[in-house]
Design a protein around this motif. Structure first.
Motif, PDB file in Angstrom:
ATOM      1  N   ARG A  52      28.198  55.800  -6.589  1.00 16.16           N
ATOM      2  CA  ARG A  52      29.157  55.793  -7.712  1.00 16.16           C
ATOM      3  C   ARG A  52      30.036  54.551  -7.655  1.00 16.16           C
ATOM      4  NH1 ARG A  52      29.507  61.437  -6.501  1.00 16.16           N
ATOM      5  NH2 ARG A  52      31.298  61.028  -5.152  1.00 16.16           N
ATOM      6  N   PHE A 167      35.781  60.224 -18.533  1.00 15.91           N
ATOM      7  CA  PHE A 167      34.498  60.880 -18.300  1.00 15.91           C
ATOM      8  C   PHE A 167      33.450  59.893 -17.779  1.00 15.91           C
ATOM      9  CE2 PHE A 167      30.280  62.228 -19.896  1.00 15.91           C
ATOM     10  CZ  PHE A 167      30.156  63.415 -19.194  1.00 15.91           C
ATOM     11  N   LEU A 168      33.492  58.650 -18.263  1.00 17.03           N
ATOM     12  CA  LEU A 168      32.511  57.659 -17.814  1.00 17.03           C
ATOM     13  C   LEU A 168      32.606  57.430 -16.314  1.00 17.03           C
ATOM     14  CD1 LEU A 168      30.382  55.438 -18.329  1.00 17.03           C
ATOM     15  CD2 LEU A 168      32.288  53.867 -18.773  1.00 17.03           C
ATOM     16  N   GLY A 171      33.151  61.681 -14.648  1.00 17.31           N
ATOM     17  CA  GLY A 171      32.349  62.815 -15.068  1.00 17.31           C
ATOM     18  C   GLY A 171      30.912  62.708 -14.596  1.00 17.31           C
ATOM     19  N   SER A 172      30.134  63.701 -14.960  1.00 16.41           N
ATOM     20  CA  SER A 172      28.728  63.733 -14.572  1.00 16.41           C
ATOM     21  C   SER A 172      27.918  64.403 -15.671  1.00 16.41           C
ATOM     22  CB  SER A 172      28.544  64.478 -13.249  1.00 16.41           C
ATOM     23  OG  SER A 172      29.006  65.816 -13.356  1.00 16.41           O
ATOM     24  N   LEU A 173      26.660  64.071 -15.714  1.00 16.42           N
ATOM     25  CA  LEU A 173      25.723  64.690 -16.637  1.00 16.42           C
ATOM     26  C   LEU A 173      24.817  65.577 -15.800  1.00 16.42           C
ATOM     27  CD1 LEU A 173      24.993  64.684 -19.650  1.00 16.42           C
ATOM     28  CD2 LEU A 173      23.280  62.941 -19.151  1.00 16.42           C
ATOM     29  N   GLY A 174      25.119  66.861 -15.779  1.00 11.42           N
ATOM     30  CA  GLY A 174      24.441  67.752 -14.847  1.00 11.42           C
ATOM     31  C   GLY A 174      24.895  67.418 -13.437  1.00 11.42           C
ATOM     32  N   SER A 177      26.150  61.709 -11.491  1.00 10.57           N
ATOM     33  CA  SER A 177      27.370  61.037 -11.930  1.00 10.57           C
ATOM     34  C   SER A 177      27.068  60.085 -13.087  1.00 10.57           C
ATOM     35  CB  SER A 177      27.985  60.260 -10.761  1.00 10.57           C
ATOM     36  OG  SER A 177      28.994  59.381 -11.199  1.00 10.57           O
ATOM     37  N   MET A 178      28.010  59.991 -14.022  1.00 10.02           N
ATOM     38  CA  MET A 178      27.850  59.080 -15.149  1.00 10.02           C
ATOM     39  C   MET A 178      27.792  57.625 -14.687  1.00 10.02           C
ATOM     40  SD  MET A 178      27.416  60.649 -17.967  1.00 10.02           S
ATOM     41  CE  MET A 178      27.596  59.207 -19.014  1.00 10.02           C
ATOM     42  N   ILE A 181      24.298  56.925 -13.658  1.00  4.44           N
ATOM     43  CA  ILE A 181      23.478  56.781 -14.867  1.00  4.44           C
ATOM     44  C   ILE A 181      23.713  55.424 -15.510  1.00  4.44           C
ATOM     45  CG2 ILE A 181      23.096  57.676 -17.192  1.00  4.44           C
ATOM     46  CD1 ILE A 181      23.744  60.460 -16.109  1.00  4.44           C
TER      47      ILE A 181
END
Length: 327
Positions: A52, A167-168, A171-174, A177-178, A181
């Protein structure tokens, strides 16, 4: 006689192996030392944390690699990231829509990259001088805009205001971590740009021999300038990601990434047979720099050791690259 020739060929093969892979094994040895000293270094939580944190460096390093592949340099990249983060934070603090906090900083990075490209490619200003001057201009603008380096703090605001922007970086998508991604997306885009497009072929030609590229009909000024635009855009994305991850922005907050980006690009040359700049190599170099900094922190060593190791690895990469080109 045959025995002597056999010994020489064996010695030459050993030297060739060390030239091609010795530095890589050295990097792995450094990481292994951190593991021996502190086994938590390779724990899943720590590895994900490093991934991250490395997203910002990856963004800046990829842009730097694009410019350096054409024998240029962008000393303003970290300052662009700095200013982009400040712009994003100030827009949020002044109640502007979140989309503006993502878009306008990138537009700023593209604009600065275009100015750099114009100065370097069309006016003829040496890249190291022009981007250094741009770095100081941006730094001065930051100090003026923040009344003398006043931090732009976002994490103290109500979460309802800052959540979409943070969020960027947080946060996380599932389960992913964003930031991870984002790093993957940027790598894929830059790798595609530098591998699958006409721009990549022209950039490689310019990096190999500018005069030959010109005689071949390549618009070398346009391609060289476009490299700075790409670098500016990626640096700005990195700056926005940094502000989103930390929840604040302040002048000179991203400056340490400049040396780290250089180190990442030069370390990436170790993974090229010709010792040239490569996008996959730069990604690996950026990740190594991230793990190196994390490992030094875990074992209780500070920034001076990190800078010394970064500088040492840069010199090592240049020496190995020189040997590869000679052979």
């Amino acid at each position: 006689m045959s025995q002597v020739l056999s010994q020489r060929s064996t010695g030459g093969a050993a030297l060739g192996f060390l030239r091609d892979y010795g530095a890589i094994f050295g990097m792995l040895a450094v990481l292994a030392i951190f593991y021996v000293m502190q086994p938590a270094f390779v724990s899943p939580n720590n590895v994900l944390n490093v991934l991250r944190q490395s997203a910002v460096l990856i963004a800046i390093s990829l842009g730097m690699a694009v410019v350096m592949s054409m024998r240029g340099v962008d000393l303003s990249a970290a300052q662009i990231a700095d200013a982009a983060g400040l712009i994003a934070a100030m827009l949020i603090l002044h109640g502007q829509p979140v989309w503006m906090a993502f878009v306008l900083p990138v537009v700023f990075g593209v604009a600065i990259g275009a100015i750099n490209g114009l100065l370097m490619a069309y006016v003829g200003v040496p890249a190291i001088i022009g981007t250094l001057g741009m770095m100081f201009i941006i730094r001065s603008g930051e100090l003026i805009a923040t009344n003398g380096a006043e931090p732009q703090i976002l994490f103290s605001l109500p979460r309802g205001i800052t959540a979409p922007f943070l969020f960027l970086g947080q946060g996380s998508l599932g389960p992913v971590s964003m930031l991870i991604i984002l790093a993957v997306v940027l790598f894929v885009l830059v790798y595609g740009l530098m591998s699958l497009t006409s721009f990549s072929r022209r950039a490689r030609a310019i990096g190999a021999n500018v005069r030959a590229a010109y005689l071949a009909g390549i618009r070398i000024r346009w391609v060289f300038a476009l490299g700075f635009v790409v670098s500016g855009a990626l640096a700005a994305i990195g700056g926005v990601a940094l502000a989103s991850r930390t929840g604040l922005a302040m002048p000179r907050g991203a400056e340490p990434f400049l040396l780290d980006a250089f180190a990442a690009v030069f370390l990436g040359t170790l993974f090229s047979k010709q010792g040239g700049v490569s996008i996959p190599g730069t990604l690996i170099g950026a990740l190594f720099i991230g793990f190196l900094g994390n490992g030094l922190t875990i074992v209780g060593l500070g920034a001076p050791y990190r800078y010394a190791l970064n500088g040492g690895f840069i010199l090592l990469a240049m020496m190995v690259g020189g040997l590869k080109k000679r052979t």
